[in-house]
Design an enzyme around this catalytic site. Structure first.
Site, PDB file in Angstrom:
ATOM      1  N   CYS A   1      -7.646  -2.183  -4.677  1.00  0.00           N
ATOM      2  CA  CYS A   1      -6.201  -1.960  -4.616  1.00  0.00           C
ATOM      3  C   CYS A   1      -5.444  -3.274  -4.723  1.00  0.00           C
ATOM      4  CB  CYS A   1      -5.829  -1.239  -3.326  1.00  0.00           C
ATOM      5  SG  CYS A   1      -6.183   0.537  -3.351  1.00  0.00           S
TER       6      CYS A   1
ATOM      7  N   CYS B   1       0.848  -1.202   0.000  1.00  0.00           N
ATOM      8  CA  CYS B   1       0.000   0.000   0.000  1.00  0.00           C
ATOM      9  C   CYS B   1       0.881   1.249   0.000  1.00  0.00           C
ATOM     10  CB  CYS B   1      -0.905   0.011   1.226  1.00  0.00           C
ATOM     11  SG  CYS B   1      -1.912  -1.460   1.469  1.00  0.00           S
TER      12      CYS B   1
END
Length: 287
Positions: free
Chosen positions: A248, A201
Site C-alpha cells: 500500500c 490509508c
C-alpha cells in the site's frame, strides 16, 4: 484520471469521517477513547452501506458488489489459497530441531487464537502481532526467522486464521497509557497523508470502498484485517499483513517502513480493534 479525481475531491469526506469519531466522545478531548472510536467507525460503514450485512464487511470488495460476491462464492469451492493451508498445516505440526513445535509457544496449542492478535504486551510495552509472535517462537527454539512478506509466513498465518474462522475479533486494550498510545499512534498513521500521491490509508479504505483505482476494487477498512492473509491474483500467491502494508505504501509512492515496525504494528492494532465483533474470515482471496 477520473478515478483519481474522485478520490482527491473526497478528501473532505475523510476529514468528516475522522471528526465523527471525535463527535461521539463524551470524555475530555485529550483522553483516548477506543470504545467510542470503534462504535463510530463501525456505525460509519453500517450507515454508508446499509444493504451490506455487518458480518460481510470482512469479505472486502466482495461485500460491495453482488457480481463480485457471486464470483467469489464460486471461487471458494476451489479456493486459490488451499495450497497455503496445506503447507501451513504441515509446517505448524513439524517439530523444530529441538523437538518442540509452534503449538508449544501459543495458548491452546495455537489453534483458534487468531482473533486475539495483535495484543499489547504489558511487560515489553509494545504491540505483538501474530507474525511477530511466530518468528519469536522460531528464534526461541533455535530456528531462523521467516521473512514477513514471503510464502512461509503467509502459509503459517493462513492455517492459524483458518482454525479461527467465524470467531469474532476480540482485541483488548489494557488500562495502560502505553497501550492507549500505541492504539492512538496506529489511528494517526491510518489517517495521515504521505507519499507523492498524498494519500492516507483512509483515502482509499474509508472514503472510497467499492470504487476502483487502476484495476483494483477498494475494500472497506472495516474488517480489512479479518481476512488476512490473502491470496491476490496480482501477486499470483499469498500475502501477509506485512506485505499488504508495504505494498500500500509503495502504491501511493510513499516510502514503505520495515515490516513489523512499531508503526505497522500499531496500525494493525487500531484496525483490528475497531473490527471487534466481526468474524475472522481468513485466509481470503482478492482480485
Amino acid at each position: 484520471m477520473k478515478q483519481r479525481a474522485t478520490i482527491l475531491l473526497g478528501s473532505a469526506f475523510v476529514a468528516l469521517a475522522a471528526l465523527a469519531f471525535a463527535a461521539t466522545r463524551v470524555v475530555a478531548a485529550d483522553k483516548v477513547d477506543p470504545v467510542a472510536d470503534a462504535k463510530a467507525f463501525q456505525n460509519f460503514f453500517f450507515q454508508k452501506f446499509p444493504n451490506v450485512k455487518h458480518e460481510d464487511f470482512v469479505n472486502g470488495p466482495y461485500s460491495m458488489n453482488e457480481d463480485m460476491k457471486r464470483q467469489w462464492q464460486e471461487k471458494e469451492e476451489f479456493p486459490p489459497y488451499e495450497f497455503a493451508l496445506d503447507a501451513g498445516k504441515e509446517m505448524f505440526s513439524t517439530p523444530f530441531k529441538n523437538g518442540k513445535t509452534y503449538a508449544d509457544c501459543f495458548p491452546n496449542g495455537g489453534i483458534g487464537i487468531r482473533q486475539n492478535y495483535p495484543y499489547f504486551d504489558e511487560k515489553e510495552g509494545k504491540v505483538v502481532t501474530l507474525e511477530l509472535a511466530l518468528n519469536r517462537c522460531r528464534e526461541a527454539n533455535g530456528e531462523a526467522p521467516y521473512s514477513y512478506v514471503k510464502d512461509e509466513m503467509a502459509s503459517l498465518t493462513a492455517y492459524m486464521a483458518y482454525t479461527s474462522r467465524g470467531k469474532p475479533m476480540d482485541i483488548k486494550i489494557p488500562d495502560d497509557q502505553r497501550a492507549l498510545a500505541a492504539y492512538e499512534n496506529g489511528k494517526r498513521y491510518f489517517y495521515t497523508r504521505r507519499g507523492q500521491m498524498n494519500f492516507s490509508c483512509a483515502s482509499c479504505h474509508v472514503q472510497s470502498p467499492g470504487e476502483r483505482i487502476r484495476a483494483e476494487t477498494l475494500a472497506p477498512a472495516l474488517g480489512i484485517l479479518n481476512a488476512m492473509p490473502i491470496y491476490r491474483s496480482e501477486w499470483s500467491g499469498m500475502g501477509t499483513t506485512s506485505r499488504r502494508f508495504v505494498t500500500c505504501n509503495s502504491q501511493t509512492r510513499a516510502v514503505p517502513l520495515e515490516p513489523q515496525s512499531d508503526e505497522y504494528r500499531d496500525v494493525e492494532y487500531f484496525l483490528s480493534y475497531v473490527a471487534n465483533g466481526l468474524p475472522i474470515s481468513g485466509p481470503g482471496a482478492r482480485p
